[in-house]
Design a protein around this motif. Structure first.
Motif, PDB file in Angstrom:
ATOM      1  N   MET A   1       0.975  -1.220  -0.062  1.00 16.43           N
ATOM      2  CA  MET A   1       0.049  -0.025   0.166  1.00 16.43           C
ATOM      3  C   MET A   1       0.830   1.192   0.155  1.00 16.43           C
ATOM      4  O   MET A   1       1.986   1.312   0.762  1.00 16.43           O
ATOM      5  N   ALA A   2       0.330   2.267  -0.618  1.00 17.49           N
ATOM      6  CA  ALA A   2       1.287   3.450  -0.966  1.00 17.49           C
ATOM      7  C   ALA A   2       1.071   4.436   0.544  1.00 17.49           C
ATOM      8  O   ALA A   2       0.173   4.302   0.986  1.00 17.49           O
ATOM      9  N   SER A   3       2.322   4.813   0.701  1.00 18.29           N
ATOM     10  CA  SER A   3       2.175   5.760   1.937  1.00 18.29           C
ATOM     11  C   SER A   3       1.516   7.034   1.528  1.00 18.29           C
ATOM     12  O   SER A   3       1.096   7.502   0.445  1.00 18.29           O
ATOM     13  N   ALA A   4       1.086   7.844   2.742  1.00 12.12           N
ATOM     14  CA  ALA A   4       0.176   8.961   2.544  1.00 12.12           C
ATOM     15  C   ALA A   4       0.833  10.064   1.647  1.00 12.12           C
ATOM     16  O   ALA A   4       0.364  10.882   0.789  1.00 12.12           O
ATOM     17  N   SER A   5       2.268  10.521   1.775  1.00 10.59           N
ATOM     18  CA  SER A   5       3.217  11.177   1.333  1.00 10.59           C
ATOM     19  C   SER A   5       3.375  10.655  -0.330  1.00 10.59           C
ATOM     20  O   SER A   5       3.513  11.494  -1.024  1.00 10.59           O
ATOM     21  N   SER A   6       3.352   9.461  -0.535  1.00 18.86           N
ATOM     22  CA  SER A   6       3.397   9.106  -1.698  1.00 18.86           C
ATOM     23  C   SER A   6       2.153   9.531  -2.775  1.00 18.86           C
ATOM     24  O   SER A   6       2.240  10.071  -3.698  1.00 18.86           O
ATOM     25  N   ALA A   7       1.035   9.149  -1.940  1.00 23.20           N
ATOM     26  CA  ALA A   7      -0.311   9.534  -2.549  1.00 23.20           C
ATOM     27  C   ALA A   7      -0.514  11.035  -2.822  1.00 23.20           C
ATOM     28  O   ALA A   7      -0.986  11.668  -3.741  1.00 23.20           O
ATOM     29  N   ASP A   8       0.298  12.082  -1.648  1.00 24.94           N
ATOM     30  CA  ASP A   8       0.009  13.213  -1.722  1.00 24.94           C
ATOM     31  C   ASP A   8       1.221  13.742  -2.776  1.00 24.94           C
ATOM     32  O   ASP A   8       0.809  14.525  -3.598  1.00 24.94           O
ATOM     33  N   ASP A   9       2.289  12.949  -3.086  1.00 23.82           N
ATOM     34  CA  ASP A   9       3.238  13.358  -4.167  1.00 23.82           C
ATOM     35  C   ASP A   9       2.557  13.382  -5.406  1.00 23.82           C
ATOM     36  O   ASP A   9       2.757  14.058  -6.242  1.00 23.82           O
ATOM     37  N   HIS A  10       1.849  12.139  -5.892  1.00 25.68           N
ATOM     38  CA  HIS A  10       1.290  11.696  -6.856  1.00 25.68           C
ATOM     39  C   HIS A  10       0.156  12.574  -7.216  1.00 25.68           C
ATOM     40  O   HIS A  10       0.159  13.438  -8.410  1.00 25.68           O
ATOM     41  N   ALA A  11      -0.727  13.201  -6.440  1.00 26.33           N
ATOM     42  CA  ALA A  11      -1.744  14.087  -6.536  1.00 26.33           C
ATOM     43  C   ALA A  11      -1.058  15.593  -6.938  1.00 26.33           C
ATOM     44  O   ALA A  11      -1.598  16.148  -7.802  1.00 26.33           O
ATOM     45  N   ARG A  12       0.188  15.864  -6.335  1.00 29.01           N
ATOM     46  CA  ARG A  12       0.830  17.117  -6.478  1.00 29.01           C
ATOM     47  C   ARG A  12       1.428  17.075  -8.067  1.00 29.01           C
ATOM     48  O   ARG A  12       1.134  18.044  -8.578  1.00 29.01           O
ATOM     49  N   THR A  13       1.783  15.990  -8.600  1.00 31.45           N
ATOM     50  CA  THR A  13       2.495  15.947  -9.384  1.00 31.45           C
ATOM     51  C   THR A  13       1.227  15.921 -10.518  1.00 31.45           C
ATOM     52  O   THR A  13       1.567  16.688 -11.891  1.00 31.45           O
ATOM     53  N   GLU A  14       0.205  15.292 -10.418  1.00 26.70           N
ATOM     54  CA  GLU A  14      -1.009  15.268 -11.538  1.00 26.70           C
ATOM     55  C   GLU A  14      -1.432  16.826 -11.493  1.00 26.70           C
ATOM     56  O   GLU A  14      -1.757  17.120 -12.561  1.00 26.70           O
ATOM     57  N   SER A  15      -1.520  17.409 -10.368  1.00 25.30           N
ATOM     58  CA  SER A  15      -2.025  18.799 -10.517  1.00 25.30           C
ATOM     59  C   SER A  15      -0.971  19.868 -11.076  1.00 25.30           C
ATOM     60  O   SER A  15      -1.369  20.632 -12.070  1.00 25.30           O
ATOM     61  N   VAL A  16       0.336  19.432 -10.864  1.00 27.58           N
ATOM     62  CA  VAL A  16       1.308  20.785 -11.669  1.00 27.58           C
ATOM     63  C   VAL A  16       1.288  20.239 -13.019  1.00 27.58           C
ATOM     64  O   VAL A  16       1.117  21.116 -14.018  1.00 27.58           O
ATOM     65  N   VAL A  17       1.609  19.134 -13.564  1.00 31.34           N
ATOM     66  CA  VAL A  17       1.739  18.783 -14.998  1.00 31.34           C
ATOM     67  C   VAL A  17       0.333  18.730 -15.790  1.00 31.34           C
ATOM     68  O   VAL A  17       0.367  19.622 -16.735  1.00 31.34           O
ATOM     69  N   ASN A  18      -0.820  18.704 -15.013  1.00 34.22           N
ATOM     70  CA  ASN A  18      -2.106  18.948 -15.975  1.00 34.22           C
ATOM     71  C   ASN A  18      -2.330  20.426 -15.851  1.00 34.22           C
ATOM     72  O   ASN A  18      -2.846  21.003 -17.008  1.00 34.22           O
ATOM     73  N   GLY A  19      -1.923  21.067 -14.881  1.00 35.45           N
ATOM     74  CA  GLY A  19      -2.289  22.626 -14.908  1.00 35.45           C
ATOM     75  C   GLY A  19      -1.210  23.204 -15.912  1.00 35.45           C
ATOM     76  O   GLY A  19      -1.589  23.946 -16.573  1.00 35.45           O
ATOM     77  N   MET A  20      -0.135  22.636 -16.143  1.00 36.74           N
ATOM     78  CA  MET A  20       0.880  23.215 -17.239  1.00 36.74           C
ATOM     79  C   MET A  20       0.255  22.874 -18.541  1.00 36.74           C
ATOM     80  O   MET A  20       0.267  23.673 -19.353  1.00 36.74           O
ATOM     81  N   ALA A  21      -0.382  21.341 -18.820  1.00 28.30           N
ATOM     82  CA  ALA A  21      -0.960  20.934 -19.977  1.00 28.30           C
ATOM     83  C   ALA A  21      -1.917  21.853 -20.609  1.00 28.30           C
ATOM     84  O   ALA A  21      -2.204  22.034 -21.559  1.00 28.30           O
TER      85      ALA A  21
END
Length: 135
Positions: A1-21
């Protein structure tokens, strides 16, 4: 199971990259965020963004347009890799001194392909949360 920080990191990456796109963040803002990550964090983000690019079904033509937008020389390793037919995705395996260049190329090409897909596959709306970011 992924850690909370890993899930937070994924969500942050998704937000930043899709915001740029979607033009909600600039490439320079994204690069500043990416540059502040640890080397391992940068590798993970490169892997994740390469996955986004694969899901967007990038083409060699998307690669050429994206590389032109990225500000990266078309002869740089990441630019050559993304413009191959089919594109190569081993960006996280590049030397650390090429990570920022790889990120610039990947997000720029992803933006081209994702825009095309939003216009063709999701033009009447969709349930993809990453296509419905608040402005």
């Amino acid at each position: 199971m992924a850690s909370a920080s890993s899930a937070d990191d994924h969500a942050r990456t998704e937000s930043v990259v899709n915001g740029m796109a979607q033009g909600l963040r600039t490439l320079d803002e994204g690069v500043a965020w990416f540059s502040g990550l640890s080397p391992a964090g940068r590798q993970e983000v490169l892997h994740e963004v390469a996955h986004y690019a694969m899901q967007a079904h990038i083409t060699a033509a998307d690669g050429r347009v994206g590389v032109a937008r990225s500000g990266v020389k078309r002869t740089a390793n990441p630019a050559v890799m993304i413009c191959m037919d089919p594109p190569r995705y081993g960006f996280s395996g590049l030397p650390a001194d090429e990570h920022v260049t790889a990120f610039r190329v990947l997000v720029s090409v992803f933006a081209v392909a994702d825009t095309r897909r939003r216009q063709t596959h999701c033009n009447d709306g969709c349930g993809h949360s990453w296509h419905n970011l608040p402005s």
